[in-house]
Write a protein that holds these residues in place. Structure first.
Motif, PDB file in Angstrom:
ATOM      1  N   VAL A  65      -6.340 -33.942  -9.296  1.00  0.00           N
ATOM      2  CA  VAL A  65      -5.359 -34.959  -8.478  1.00  0.00           C
ATOM      3  C   VAL A  65      -5.404 -34.849  -7.066  1.00  0.00           C
ATOM      4  O   VAL A  65      -5.308 -35.796  -6.341  1.00  0.00           O
ATOM      5  CB  VAL A  65      -3.778 -34.742  -8.924  1.00  0.00           C
ATOM      6  N   ASP A  66      -5.508 -33.437  -6.638  1.00  0.00           N
ATOM      7  CA  ASP A  66      -5.889 -33.300  -5.054  1.00  0.00           C
ATOM      8  C   ASP A  66      -6.904 -33.904  -4.540  1.00  0.00           C
ATOM      9  O   ASP A  66      -7.161 -34.558  -3.391  1.00  0.00           O
ATOM     10  CB  ASP A  66      -5.938 -31.639  -4.813  1.00  0.00           C
ATOM     11  N   LYS A  67      -7.907 -33.815  -5.356  1.00  0.00           N
ATOM     12  CA  LYS A  67      -9.353 -34.490  -4.869  1.00  0.00           C
ATOM     13  C   LYS A  67      -9.143 -36.071  -4.903  1.00  0.00           C
ATOM     14  O   LYS A  67      -9.652 -36.683  -3.809  1.00  0.00           O
ATOM     15  CB  LYS A  67     -10.300 -33.944  -5.769  1.00  0.00           C
ATOM     16  N   ILE A  68      -8.744 -36.617  -5.926  1.00  0.00           N
ATOM     17  CA  ILE A  68      -8.295 -37.953  -6.120  1.00  0.00           C
ATOM     18  C   ILE A  68      -7.619 -38.329  -4.730  1.00  0.00           C
ATOM     19  O   ILE A  68      -7.905 -39.309  -4.229  1.00  0.00           O
ATOM     20  CB  ILE A  68      -7.772 -38.398  -7.462  1.00  0.00           C
ATOM     21  N   MET A  69      -6.418 -37.613  -4.557  1.00  0.00           N
ATOM     22  CA  MET A  69      -5.714 -38.030  -3.366  1.00  0.00           C
ATOM     23  C   MET A  69      -6.309 -38.121  -2.173  1.00  0.00           C
ATOM     24  O   MET A  69      -6.448 -39.025  -1.447  1.00  0.00           O
ATOM     25  CB  MET A  69      -4.342 -37.028  -3.324  1.00  0.00           C
ATOM     26  N   GLN A  70      -7.056 -36.942  -1.994  1.00  0.00           N
ATOM     27  CA  GLN A  70      -7.721 -36.858  -0.779  1.00  0.00           C
ATOM     28  C   GLN A  70      -8.870 -37.957  -0.441  1.00  0.00           C
ATOM     29  O   GLN A  70      -9.024 -38.588   0.731  1.00  0.00           O
ATOM     30  CB  GLN A  70      -8.453 -35.444  -0.783  1.00  0.00           C
ATOM     31  N   ASP A  71      -9.532 -38.495  -1.717  1.00  0.00           N
ATOM     32  CA  ASP A  71     -10.781 -39.386  -1.487  1.00  0.00           C
ATOM     33  C   ASP A  71      -9.988 -40.844  -1.252  1.00  0.00           C
ATOM     34  O   ASP A  71     -10.645 -41.589  -0.636  1.00  0.00           O
ATOM     35  CB  ASP A  71     -11.331 -39.208  -2.909  1.00  0.00           C
ATOM     36  N   LEU A  72      -8.776 -41.220  -1.928  1.00  0.00           N
ATOM     37  CA  LEU A  72      -8.171 -42.460  -1.917  1.00  0.00           C
ATOM     38  C   LEU A  72      -7.410 -42.481  -0.499  1.00  0.00           C
ATOM     39  O   LEU A  72      -7.261 -43.674  -0.038  1.00  0.00           O
ATOM     40  CB  LEU A  72      -7.065 -42.539  -2.942  1.00  0.00           C
ATOM     41  N   ASP A  73      -7.009 -41.468   0.055  1.00  0.00           N
ATOM     42  CA  ASP A  73      -5.849 -41.607   1.331  1.00  0.00           C
ATOM     43  C   ASP A  73      -6.917 -41.938   2.530  1.00  0.00           C
ATOM     44  O   ASP A  73      -7.104 -40.997   3.193  1.00  0.00           O
ATOM     45  CB  ASP A  73      -5.170 -40.267   1.136  1.00  0.00           C
ATOM     46  N   ALA A  74      -7.130 -43.113   2.467  1.00  0.00           N
ATOM     47  CA  ALA A  74      -8.271 -43.310   3.423  1.00  0.00           C
ATOM     48  C   ALA A  74      -7.368 -43.479   5.161  1.00  0.00           C
ATOM     49  O   ALA A  74      -8.268 -43.011   6.041  1.00  0.00           O
ATOM     50  CB  ALA A  74      -8.474 -44.880   3.299  1.00  0.00           C
ATOM     51  N   ASN A  75      -6.406 -43.550   5.159  1.00  0.00           N
ATOM     52  CA  ASN A  75      -5.708 -43.447   6.336  1.00  0.00           C
ATOM     53  C   ASN A  75      -4.887 -41.995   6.574  1.00  0.00           C
ATOM     54  O   ASN A  75      -4.338 -41.898   7.743  1.00  0.00           O
ATOM     55  CB  ASN A  75      -4.632 -44.537   6.579  1.00  0.00           C
ATOM     56  N   LYS A  76      -4.990 -41.321   5.621  1.00  0.00           N
ATOM     57  CA  LYS A  76      -4.617 -39.814   5.803  1.00  0.00           C
ATOM     58  C   LYS A  76      -3.308 -39.491   5.901  1.00  0.00           C
ATOM     59  O   LYS A  76      -2.628 -38.800   6.925  1.00  0.00           O
ATOM     60  CB  LYS A  76      -5.516 -38.982   7.001  1.00  0.00           C
ATOM     61  N   ASP A  77      -2.503 -40.399   5.492  1.00  0.00           N
ATOM     62  CA  ASP A  77      -0.886 -40.450   5.676  1.00  0.00           C
ATOM     63  C   ASP A  77      -0.322 -39.461   4.374  1.00  0.00           C
ATOM     64  O   ASP A  77       0.973 -39.490   4.189  1.00  0.00           O
ATOM     65  CB  ASP A  77      -0.306 -41.695   5.709  1.00  0.00           C
ATOM     66  N   GLU A  98      -0.135 -40.301   1.432  1.00  0.00           N
ATOM     67  CA  GLU A  98       0.163 -41.392   0.342  1.00  0.00           C
ATOM     68  C   GLU A  98      -0.902 -42.135   0.023  1.00  0.00           C
ATOM     69  O   GLU A  98      -1.775 -42.413   0.865  1.00  0.00           O
ATOM     70  CB  GLU A  98       1.528 -41.984   0.947  1.00  0.00           C
ATOM     71  N   VAL A  99      -0.680 -42.926  -0.948  1.00  0.00           N
ATOM     72  CA  VAL A  99      -1.804 -43.925  -1.285  1.00  0.00           C
ATOM     73  C   VAL A  99      -1.087 -45.266  -1.731  1.00  0.00           C
ATOM     74  O   VAL A  99      -0.208 -45.593  -2.399  1.00  0.00           O
ATOM     75  CB  VAL A  99      -2.274 -43.491  -3.016  1.00  0.00           C
ATOM     76  N   ASP A 100      -1.533 -46.099  -0.630  1.00  0.00           N
ATOM     77  CA  ASP A 100      -0.762 -47.350  -0.762  1.00  0.00           C
ATOM     78  C   ASP A 100      -1.580 -48.236  -1.891  1.00  0.00           C
ATOM     79  O   ASP A 100      -2.351 -47.844  -2.386  1.00  0.00           O
ATOM     80  CB  ASP A 100      -0.836 -48.352   0.478  1.00  0.00           C
ATOM     81  N   PHE A 101      -1.075 -49.731  -1.906  1.00  0.00           N
ATOM     82  CA  PHE A 101      -1.687 -50.482  -3.010  1.00  0.00           C
ATOM     83  C   PHE A 101      -3.195 -50.766  -2.692  1.00  0.00           C
ATOM     84  O   PHE A 101      -3.846 -50.462  -3.739  1.00  0.00           O
ATOM     85  CB  PHE A 101      -0.912 -51.654  -3.021  1.00  0.00           C
ATOM     86  N   ASN A 102      -3.691 -50.895  -1.617  1.00  0.00           N
ATOM     87  CA  ASN A 102      -5.191 -51.163  -1.285  1.00  0.00           C
ATOM     88  C   ASN A 102      -5.840 -49.870  -1.683  1.00  0.00           C
ATOM     89  O   ASN A 102      -6.936 -50.071  -2.409  1.00  0.00           O
ATOM     90  CB  ASN A 102      -5.229 -51.497   0.114  1.00  0.00           C
ATOM     91  N   GLU A 103      -5.673 -48.720  -1.486  1.00  0.00           N
ATOM     92  CA  GLU A 103      -6.112 -47.519  -1.955  1.00  0.00           C
ATOM     93  C   GLU A 103      -6.204 -47.358  -3.191  1.00  0.00           C
ATOM     94  O   GLU A 103      -7.145 -46.889  -3.890  1.00  0.00           O
ATOM     95  CB  GLU A 103      -5.357 -46.327  -1.109  1.00  0.00           C
ATOM     96  N   PHE A 104      -4.898 -47.673  -4.094  1.00  0.00           N
ATOM     97  CA  PHE A 104      -5.172 -47.831  -5.285  1.00  0.00           C
ATOM     98  C   PHE A 104      -6.056 -48.710  -6.134  1.00  0.00           C
ATOM     99  O   PHE A 104      -6.766 -48.299  -6.958  1.00  0.00           O
ATOM    100  CB  PHE A 104      -3.357 -48.044  -5.947  1.00  0.00           C
ATOM    101  N   VAL A 105      -6.001 -49.816  -5.461  1.00  0.00           N
ATOM    102  CA  VAL A 105      -6.930 -50.579  -6.098  1.00  0.00           C
ATOM    103  C   VAL A 105      -8.431 -50.446  -6.029  1.00  0.00           C
ATOM    104  O   VAL A 105      -9.224 -50.637  -6.882  1.00  0.00           O
ATOM    105  CB  VAL A 105      -6.731 -52.123  -5.500  1.00  0.00           C
ATOM    106  N   VAL A 106      -8.606 -49.572  -4.834  1.00  0.00           N
ATOM    107  CA  VAL A 106     -10.120 -48.991  -4.732  1.00  0.00           C
ATOM    108  C   VAL A 106     -10.394 -48.078  -5.870  1.00  0.00           C
ATOM    109  O   VAL A 106     -11.439 -47.769  -6.526  1.00  0.00           O
ATOM    110  CB  VAL A 106     -10.141 -48.287  -3.337  1.00  0.00           C
ATOM    111  N   MET A 107      -9.338 -47.178  -6.107  1.00  0.00           N
ATOM    112  CA  MET A 107      -9.548 -46.266  -7.355  1.00  0.00           C
ATOM    113  C   MET A 107      -9.759 -46.888  -8.702  1.00  0.00           C
ATOM    114  O   MET A 107     -10.572 -46.746  -9.455  1.00  0.00           O
ATOM    115  CB  MET A 107      -8.321 -45.248  -7.469  1.00  0.00           C
ATOM    116  N   VAL A 108      -9.112 -47.986  -8.955  1.00  0.00           N
ATOM    117  CA  VAL A 108      -9.054 -48.629 -10.288  1.00  0.00           C
ATOM    118  C   VAL A 108     -10.384 -49.380 -10.212  1.00  0.00           C
ATOM    119  O   VAL A 108     -11.199 -49.257 -11.239  1.00  0.00           O
ATOM    120  CB  VAL A 108      -7.906 -49.613 -10.302  1.00  0.00           C
ATOM    121  N   ALA A 109     -10.772 -50.133  -9.046  1.00  0.00           N
ATOM    122  CA  ALA A 109     -12.141 -50.674  -9.118  1.00  0.00           C
ATOM    123  C   ALA A 109     -13.294 -49.722  -9.304  1.00  0.00           C
ATOM    124  O   ALA A 109     -14.155 -50.098 -10.212  1.00  0.00           O
ATOM    125  CB  ALA A 109     -12.333 -51.466  -7.916  1.00  0.00           C
ATOM    126  N   ALA A 110     -13.239 -48.414  -8.615  1.00  0.00           N
ATOM    127  CA  ALA A 110     -14.686 -47.637  -8.939  1.00  0.00           C
ATOM    128  C   ALA A 110     -14.403 -47.045 -10.279  1.00  0.00           C
ATOM    129  O   ALA A 110     -15.560 -46.824 -10.773  1.00  0.00           O
ATOM    130  CB  ALA A 110     -14.162 -46.445  -8.025  1.00  0.00           C
TER     131      ALA A 110
END
Length: 99
Positions: free
Chosen positions: A55-67, A69-81
């Motif tokens: 979960v830490d790794k996924i959060m780090q990879d998805l959190d493009a803006n390093k806040d 948190e995972v916003d909807f755009n970042e979530f969609v990237v995970m689902v798409a991948a």
């Protein structure tokens, strides 16, 4: 009547917001919300992973803006991948069967 793709999009949006509204910013997933979403919505994916810090790794990879948190755009990237990875596996299995 909505198409299957429209229904799938609606489901993705609803699932994201079902978990994002639990704590803090209602439009972003914090680490706890992301973990809960992964555990409940991607159960089989998590079960076959052996990494305790997944979960830490996924959060780090998805959190493009390093806040943190995972916003909807970042979530969609995970689902798409994940969807692309599943499709690649499916295609490979079909090729092995000679189809």
């Amino acid at each position: 009547m909505p198409t299957q793709l429209e229904l799938a999009m609606n489901i993705m949006i609803r699932i994201f917001h079902q978990y994002s509204c639990k704590e803090g910013d209602s439009f972003k997933l914090d680490k706890g919300e992301l973990k809960m979403l992964l555990q409940r919505e991607l159960t089989k994916f998590l079960l076959c992973q052996k990494k305790p810090q997944l979960v830490d790794k996924i959060m780090q990879d998805l959190d493009a803006n390093k806040d943190n948190e995972v916003d909807f755009n970042e979530f969609v990237v995970m689902v798409a991948a994940l969807t692309v990875a599943c499709n690649d596996y499916f295609v490979e299995q079909l090729k092995k069967k000679g189809k």
